[in-house]
Every structure is written in C-alpha cells, then in structure tokens.
Design an enzyme around this catalytic site. Sequence first.
Site, PDB file in Angstrom:
ATOM      1  N   LYS A   1       0.826  -1.212   0.000  1.00  0.00           N
ATOM      2  CA  LYS A   1       0.000   0.000   0.000  1.00  0.00           C
ATOM      3  C   LYS A   1       0.864   1.267   0.000  1.00  0.00           C
ATOM      4  CE  LYS A   1      -2.163  -1.129   3.872  1.00  0.00           C
ATOM      5  NZ  LYS A   1      -1.653  -2.463   4.256  1.00  0.00           N
TER       6      LYS A   1
ATOM      7  N   ARG B   1      -8.760   0.905   9.683  1.00  0.00           N
ATOM      8  CA  ARG B   1      -8.435  -0.495   9.957  1.00  0.00           C
ATOM      9  C   ARG B   1      -9.506  -1.186  10.802  1.00  0.00           C
ATOM     10  NH1 ARG B   1      -2.533   0.192   9.327  1.00  0.00           N
ATOM     11  NH2 ARG B   1      -1.436  -1.754   9.562  1.00  0.00           N
TER      12      ARG B   1
ATOM     13  N   ARG C   1      12.263  -8.674   4.370  1.00  0.00           N
ATOM     14  CA  ARG C   1      12.378  -7.257   4.748  1.00  0.00           C
ATOM     15  C   ARG C   1      12.959  -7.121   6.168  1.00  0.00           C
ATOM     16  NH1 ARG C   1       7.074  -3.457   4.239  1.00  0.00           N
ATOM     17  NH2 ARG C   1       6.562  -4.176   6.317  1.00  0.00           N
TER      18      ARG C   1
ATOM     19  N   ARG D   1       0.055  -9.059  13.333  1.00  0.00           N
ATOM     20  CA  ARG D   1      -0.466  -8.071  12.370  1.00  0.00           C
ATOM     21  C   ARG D   1      -1.424  -8.715  11.382  1.00  0.00           C
ATOM     22  NH1 ARG D   1       5.052  -5.862  10.351  1.00  0.00           N
ATOM     23  NH2 ARG D   1       3.878  -4.704   8.787  1.00  0.00           N
TER      24      ARG D   1
HETATM   25  P1  ADP Z   1       1.699  -2.258   7.717  1.00  0.00           P
HETATM   26  O1  ADP Z   1       3.042  -2.483   7.078  1.00  0.00           O
HETATM   27  O2  ADP Z   1       1.309  -3.306   8.685  1.00  0.00           O
HETATM   28  O3  ADP Z   1       0.648  -1.886   6.744  1.00  0.00           O
HETATM   29  P2  ADP Z   1       1.550   0.336   9.049  1.00  0.00           P
HETATM   30  O4  ADP Z   1       2.764   1.127   8.828  1.00  0.00           O
HETATM   31  O5  ADP Z   1       0.305   0.752   8.355  1.00  0.00           O
HETATM   32  O6  ADP Z   1       1.974  -1.124   8.719  1.00  0.00           O
HETATM   33  O7  ADP Z   1       1.214   0.231  10.621  1.00  0.00           O
HETATM   34  C1  ADP Z   1       2.159  -0.183  11.570  1.00  0.00           C
HETATM   35  C2  ADP Z   1       1.490  -0.301  12.942  1.00  0.00           C
HETATM   36  O8  ADP Z   1       0.961   0.986  13.337  1.00  0.00           O
HETATM   37  C3  ADP Z   1       0.288  -1.226  13.020  1.00  0.00           C
HETATM   38  O9  ADP Z   1       0.663  -2.568  13.220  1.00  0.00           O
HETATM   39  C4  ADP Z   1      -0.455  -0.630  14.239  1.00  0.00           C
HETATM   40  O10 ADP Z   1       0.141  -0.956  15.454  1.00  0.00           O
HETATM   41  C5  ADP Z   1      -0.279   0.846  14.022  1.00  0.00           C
HETATM   42  N1  ADP Z   1      -1.361   1.412  13.168  1.00  0.00           N
HETATM   43  C6  ADP Z   1      -1.201   2.018  11.963  1.00  0.00           C
HETATM   44  N2  ADP Z   1      -2.388   2.423  11.463  1.00  0.00           N
HETATM   45  C7  ADP Z   1      -3.334   2.062  12.362  1.00  0.00           C
HETATM   46  C8  ADP Z   1      -4.745   2.177  12.436  1.00  0.00           C
HETATM   47  N3  ADP Z   1      -5.441   2.755  11.433  1.00  0.00           N
HETATM   48  N4  ADP Z   1      -5.393   1.694  13.545  1.00  0.00           N
HETATM   49  C9  ADP Z   1      -4.711   1.130  14.542  1.00  0.00           C
HETATM   50  N5  ADP Z   1      -3.379   0.962  14.540  1.00  0.00           N
HETATM   51  C10 ADP Z   1      -2.676   1.426  13.476  1.00  0.00           C
END
Ligand code: ADP
Length: 188
Positions: free
Chosen positions: A13, A88, A127, A144
């Site tokens: 994404k 999310r 990664r 996750r």
């Molecule tokens: P990913 O590579 O899993 O898509 P992100 O960078 O989007 O990772 O998110 C990393 C972490 O940040 C998530 O595992 C969560 O802990 C937190 N996080 C990010 N966005 C959200 C959200 N919309 N709601 C709750 N937690 C979030």
Amino acid sequence: MNLILFGPPAAGKGTQAKRLVAERGYVQLSTGDMLRAARAGGSELGNRVAAIMDSGSLVSDEIVIALIEEALAANPKAGGFIFDGFPRTVAQAEALDAMLTRHGTKIDRVIRLEVDSQKLIDRVAKRFAEEGRKDDNPESFKVRLKAYTDQTAPLLPYYEKQGKLIGVDGMAEVESVARAIAGTIDAR
Ligand code: ADP
C-alpha cells in the site's frame, strides 16, 4: 478523488501510495507513518504507542482518528487524499465517513490489493532481515496478519455495500499494480 488503499500488512500500500503522490499530487495519509514519526520525535503519544506497534497489535481507534482529523484540517486545499493503513476497523471507517462529510467530501474508491498471505510472510521475513523493522519479526507479523483478518477484513462488506470496492492483483510487479490502480482511478 479520495481513495483508500486496502489490504493486509505489507501488501504494498505504501509503495503504491507514494507513486500516486508523485504522479498525481494527491496527499498520502498513512497512520503507520504518522505513528512512526511520533515515535521518532519522542513525543508522549509516540512513547504511548511504541510497545503496541512493536507487538503487531492495533493502537486505539481514538488515537488514529485524531491523527487523521488533524491531517485533514491541515490540508484544506488537497486535490485528493490517499488513505493508507487507515481505516483499519469499522469504527474508524464510520468516523472517516463522518469527518469527510463534514469537510464536504467523501471516499470515491476503495482499492483492495489482493495478495497471498503465505507470500506476504516470505516477503516480510526478507524485509526483516534487510531492514530490521521491529514489527516485521515473524511473531509480530503473525499478530499483524491476525489483526487484519479479525479487525480490518470486516470492512470489506462495509465498502462493498457502498459500491466502492475494487480489487487489484497485488502479487503482480509494482509497475503492473500501479497501472491497474491508475485504470481504476481513471475509469468512471
Ligand atoms: P503495515 O506495514 O502493517 O501496513 P503500518 O505502517 O500501516 O503497517 O502500521 C504499523 C502499525 O501501526 C500497526 O501494526 C499498528 O500498530 C499501528 N497502526 C497504523 N495504522 C493504524 C490504524 N489505522 N489503527 C490502529 N493501529 C494502526
């Protein structure tokens, strides 16, 4: 044009969002990036979310909704937003709809990157070895993926009902995924 890039963690994404920013001038709103920036800055919020993020669990709806609210207010002239990693949960999606309505706008498309979770596990293991991001360790990544299945996948029917959901093959090469996304944006 306001888009949600939807899909499990590590589906690509962020990569696709950054291309859309470069090519179309949209504003990327990534709650993951915002939370990582808060941590890097050592703010009280950053300290509060650090352990939760490293474990792979979701931080509270309240925190991420407030971050998005601030970012929307800070970009009143944006030609479009790309939501990446947000919403999310169903509560986040409902809050987003309400916020956008208040700003006189709405979500136009939800682009779902369709990926194979076994291949994601392999991608993230690689990664982790290369970049060492804490929540990419195999234990956290499992958490996750489970958070995605339990809390995020229920959004699919939410957007399906609104007629906004469009699937794209996320296992193709970055270029082909980008082309498929562009096609769905330009289609009316
Ligand atoms: P990913 O590579 O899993 O898509 P992100 O960078 O989007 O990772 O998110 C990393 C972490 O940040 C998530 O595992 C969560 O802990 C937190 N996080 C990010 N966005 C959200 C959200 N919309 N709601 C709750 N937690 C979030």
